[in-house]
Write a protein that holds these residues in place. Structure first.
Motif, PDB file in Angstrom:
ATOM      1  N   THR A 177      48.561  47.412  46.065  1.00 32.68           N
ATOM      2  CA  THR A 177      49.566  46.490  45.535  1.00 32.68           C
ATOM      3  C   THR A 177      48.974  45.629  44.430  1.00 32.68           C
ATOM      4  OG1 THR A 177      50.665  46.423  47.692  1.00 32.68           O
ATOM      5  CG2 THR A 177      51.176  44.654  46.140  1.00 32.68           C
ATOM      6  N   PHE A 178      47.760  45.125  44.648  1.00 33.48           N
ATOM      7  CA  PHE A 178      47.082  44.320  43.627  1.00 33.48           C
ATOM      8  C   PHE A 178      46.963  45.102  42.321  1.00 33.48           C
ATOM      9  CE2 PHE A 178      43.270  43.244  41.280  1.00 33.48           C
ATOM     10  CZ  PHE A 178      43.326  41.864  41.175  1.00 33.48           C
ATOM     11  N   ARG A 179      46.554  46.349  42.407  1.00 33.86           N
ATOM     12  CA  ARG A 179      46.352  47.151  41.197  1.00 33.86           C
ATOM     13  C   ARG A 179      47.665  47.420  40.470  1.00 33.86           C
ATOM     14  NH1 ARG A 179      41.970  51.142  44.198  1.00 33.86           N
ATOM     15  NH2 ARG A 179      40.184  49.710  44.007  1.00 33.86           N
ATOM     16  N   LYS A 180      48.739  47.638  41.232  1.00 35.54           N
ATOM     17  CA  LYS A 180      50.040  47.855  40.598  1.00 35.54           C
ATOM     18  C   LYS A 180      50.529  46.582  39.910  1.00 35.54           C
ATOM     19  CE  LYS A 180      51.928  51.620  43.420  1.00 35.54           C
ATOM     20  NZ  LYS A 180      53.014  52.033  44.347  1.00 35.54           N
ATOM     21  N   VAL A 181      50.372  45.452  40.597  1.00 38.65           N
ATOM     22  CA  VAL A 181      50.780  44.181  40.007  1.00 38.65           C
ATOM     23  C   VAL A 181      49.947  43.889  38.766  1.00 38.65           C
ATOM     24  CG1 VAL A 181      50.878  41.678  40.379  1.00 38.65           C
ATOM     25  CG2 VAL A 181      51.655  43.234  42.176  1.00 38.65           C
ATOM     26  N   LYS A 182      48.643  44.197  38.825  1.00 36.35           N
ATOM     27  CA  LYS A 182      47.760  43.980  37.673  1.00 36.35           C
ATOM     28  C   LYS A 182      48.235  44.802  36.474  1.00 36.35           C
ATOM     29  CE  LYS A 182      44.104  46.349  37.247  1.00 36.35           C
ATOM     30  NZ  LYS A 182      42.800  47.017  37.410  1.00 36.35           N
ATOM     31  N   ASP A 183      48.590  46.064  36.704  1.00 36.98           N
ATOM     32  CA  ASP A 183      49.040  46.927  35.605  1.00 36.98           C
ATOM     33  C   ASP A 183      50.335  46.405  34.986  1.00 36.98           C
ATOM     34  OD1 ASP A 183      46.866  48.540  36.009  1.00 36.98           O
ATOM     35  OD2 ASP A 183      47.940  50.042  37.187  1.00 36.98           O
TER      36      ASP A 183
END
Length: 646
Positions: free
Chosen positions: A372-378
């Motif tokens: 989730t963190f990586r998707k939000v970061k992108d």
């Protein structure tokens, strides 16, 4: 590279290009590892900055009496048409000076600020074509009453000053008359406080530091009899430059990105609430404040760096996760704000540059917190890559249907403040402090301020929609979610547990509802025994309606008789109920059970196609709704009958 630029921005490190070389501007030491990363991406950074800054801002050449407004100013003008809406955009800004400063010279410095920057002499009006325009008042027509108030003999501090300016803050600005700022200078025993109240239409958060630095500069120049030069560019020059860029198609790529992303049904996000949303948007907000501990802040920062992101993304991800848990909505749209100062000529210019950015993410329950963190970061990176397209033009592009009770696209915002002074020596408590009532434009605003060693969290919520207890619970659960990010990041969202141990004990006690009842009895027989025991006792109260057990039984018998006679109800038949919670629902439930059928509840909020599907799938003999109760022969023929129990 964009992640690196975002990290530099978070650390208040400014980068520009001079003679095809990078110039780094910061007041803090830079870690060697960060310098190495800047060197790795040097050419890309130079290319990016030159691309975005190649279009220089020049002095405008218009000779008209009025001028176009920026898109942000147009939006704030429209939202300030009502007095309450206008007051929600007041910005309070106290500046503290040592007691050795001369308050009269401070006043001269404030007046010099008004003289030098046209934005502080700007008013707004509608022209004959119903266009919002701005007018720059001449210096002699922009009189600002700067009063010096002597409080040296009184026991006063910054909080008591806030009480003194409360009356000023309660008065809405006249955007067509001006001035659109107020200023009082308070002399205390140990300091001098210059207290400003601005309307947001002429200033943003970053501009406040510009105001402070200019007043300090003017003060020293006046004291030392030095010449004070005016700025090379004014906000009006920026306005013409920005409009030219839009007309020339400079932001077409960003426009396509946003319209492609948001050309879908945008879900509304509502936390649980006992209150009904007002039909017209209100601005009555209440503010709570707490902190995220130093230990947790450092762990979150380490987690973010491990995943090539920033602390802000960690906080944003946690907000998304908890909103998902509270609402069961996976497609969540929030808002945030960018400084809008993507040109070096704007860094020292006061005005309204801030742009609203839409943050849309679709959460997947199979994803872990790290996923989730990586998707939000992108998505966060993409949003800020396309940040230059004005939000107000985007709203026009999307042709959204108007809802007077809501903001367009989102009602919840998340703000990260990194430009404020760090206060690493400040003592903090993780208790939730009540700040009090204020005026805000959104349902909920989450604000995170980096204090250096810890984070301050400020939550402002619309008190006409949410109660304080709900928001306090959200804040406590938010801490639990943050802990999960640093201790159980491999847990999928569907398995995430954010309930505290104390809450689990309370929930467990609430669920101890097991009660033995006679196995040879039914709900109907138990109810009818109660009718015999206490026929005249009150059975149900709803609004102004009160029914005794005998009255409730009689109405249920009437309905049961009617259902049997008119619909040939037999055992195992299904009858749907689509009513609000009221005495009618209880009559309907008992009447259906007495008829020998079973009932299927249908929410009144369901769309018609969903209702039709349930009626078809259950093969229900009838759907008892308001229309059925008041238009059927039940009312006309049977309502007055006294039927014995079937």
């Amino acid at each position: 590279m964009l992640n690196l630029l975002e990290e530099l921005k978070d650390k208040n490190i400014h980068i520009s290009v001079k003679d095809n070389n990078l110039v780094i501007d910061t007041t803090e030491d830079i870690e060697e590892s960060l310098i190495k990363r800047i060197r790795v991406y040097k050419e890309e950074i130079i290319s990016y900055i030159l691309k975005h800054n190649s279009n220089s801002i020049a002095k405008h050449t218009s000779t008209g009496e009025d001028h176009p407004v920026s898109d942000a100013q147009k939006r704030l003008w429209l939202q300030s048409l009502t007095e309450e809406g206008s007051k929600s955009y007041h910005i309070n800004f106290p500046i503290e000076f040592p007691s050795s400063y001369d308050p009269h010279v401070v006043k001269l410095a404030v007046l010099q600020l008004i003289k030098n920057f046209e934005i502080f002499r700007t008013v707004f009006h509608l022209n004959d074509q119903d266009e919002v325009r701005q007018i720059i008042l001449e210096e002699n027509n922009a009189a600002l009453d700067v009063e010096i108030i002597d409080l040296k003999r009184e026991f006063a501090d910054i909080r008591s000053i806030a009480d003194l300016v409360k009356n000023l803050n309660s008065q809405a600005f006249d955007l067509g008359k001006g001035p659109l700022l107020r200023c009082k200078i308070f002399e205390l025993k140990d300091k001098i406080v210059t207290y400003f109240i601005f309307h947001h239409i002429i200033i943003d958060g970053v501009s406040l530091n510009v105001v402070k630095q200019n007043i300090l500069s003017y003060y020293h120049a006046i004291v030392h009899s030095e010449e004070i030069s005016g700025p090379k560019l004014q906000y009006l020059d920026y306005t013409y430059w920005k409009l030219a860029g839009i007309n020339n198609g400079n932001y077409n790529a960003a426009q396509r990105y946003w319209t492609d992303l948001l050309s879908k049904k945008i879900s509304t996000i509502d936390l649980p609430s006992y209150a009904k949303r007002p039909s017209v948007k209100t601005f009555n907000s209440y503010t709570l404040k707490t902190v995220i501990s130093s230990e947790l802040t450092q762990k979150l920062d380490a987690f973010a760096k491990q995943n090539m992101g920033t602390l802000n993304v960690s906080l944003l991800s946690a907000v998304y996760v908890l909103l998902n848990k509270y609402t069961s909505e996976n497609d969540i749209t929030l808002g945030t704000f960018t400084s809008g100062r993507n040109h070096p000529s704007l860094n020292e210019m006061p005005g309204l540059f801030v742009n609203t950015i839409v943050l849309n993410n679709i959460l997947d329950q199979k994803d872990t917190l790290t996923d989730t963190f990586r998707k939000v970061k992108d998505s966060f990176t993409k949003a800020f890559t396309h940040q230059d397209y004005p939000f107000d033009l985007l709203i026009e592009d999307l042709h959204l249907s108007q809802d007077t009770s809501r903001n367009p696209l989102f009602d919840i915002t998340v703000v990260f403040q990194d430009y404020l002074d760090n206060e690493s020596g400040e003592v903090y408590s993780d208790e939730i402090e009540e700040i009090g009532f204020t005026k805000r434009a959104f349902d909920i605003n989450f604000e995170f301020i980096n204090k250096g060693s810890f984070l301050e969290m400020i939550v402002a919520f619309n008190a006409d929609i949410y109660d304080k207890g709900t928001i306090i619970s959200f804040i406590n659960h938010f801490r639990q979610v943050l802990q999960k990010f640093v201790s159980a990041a491999d847990v999928p969202l569907r398995s995430l547990d954010y309930i505290s141990a104390e809450e689990k004990i309370a929930l467990d006690s609430f669920n101890h509802t097991k009660v033995d009842y006679p196995s040879d009895e039914t709900i109907v027989s138990l109810f009818e025994k109660q009718v015999l025991i206490a026929p005249d006792h009150t059975a149900v109260i709803y609004g102004g309606v009160s029914l005794s057990y005998s009255e409730l039984n009689a109405r249920a018998n009437q309905l049961a008789y009617y259902l049997r006679e008119k619909f040939s109800i037999k055992g195992d038949d299904l009858i749907c109920i689509q009513l609000s919670r009221s005495e009618k629902m209880l009559v309907s439930i008992l009447g259906i059970l007495k008829s020998g059928a079973a009932y299927v509840p249908i929410s009144q909020d369901y769309p018609q196609d969903r209702t039709d599907y349930i009626l078809s799938d259950t093969r229900a003999k009838v759907n008892i709704n308001e229309s059925f109760l008041w238009s059927s022969n039940l009312v006309k023929t049977y309502i007055q009958k006294r039927i014995k129990s079937p």
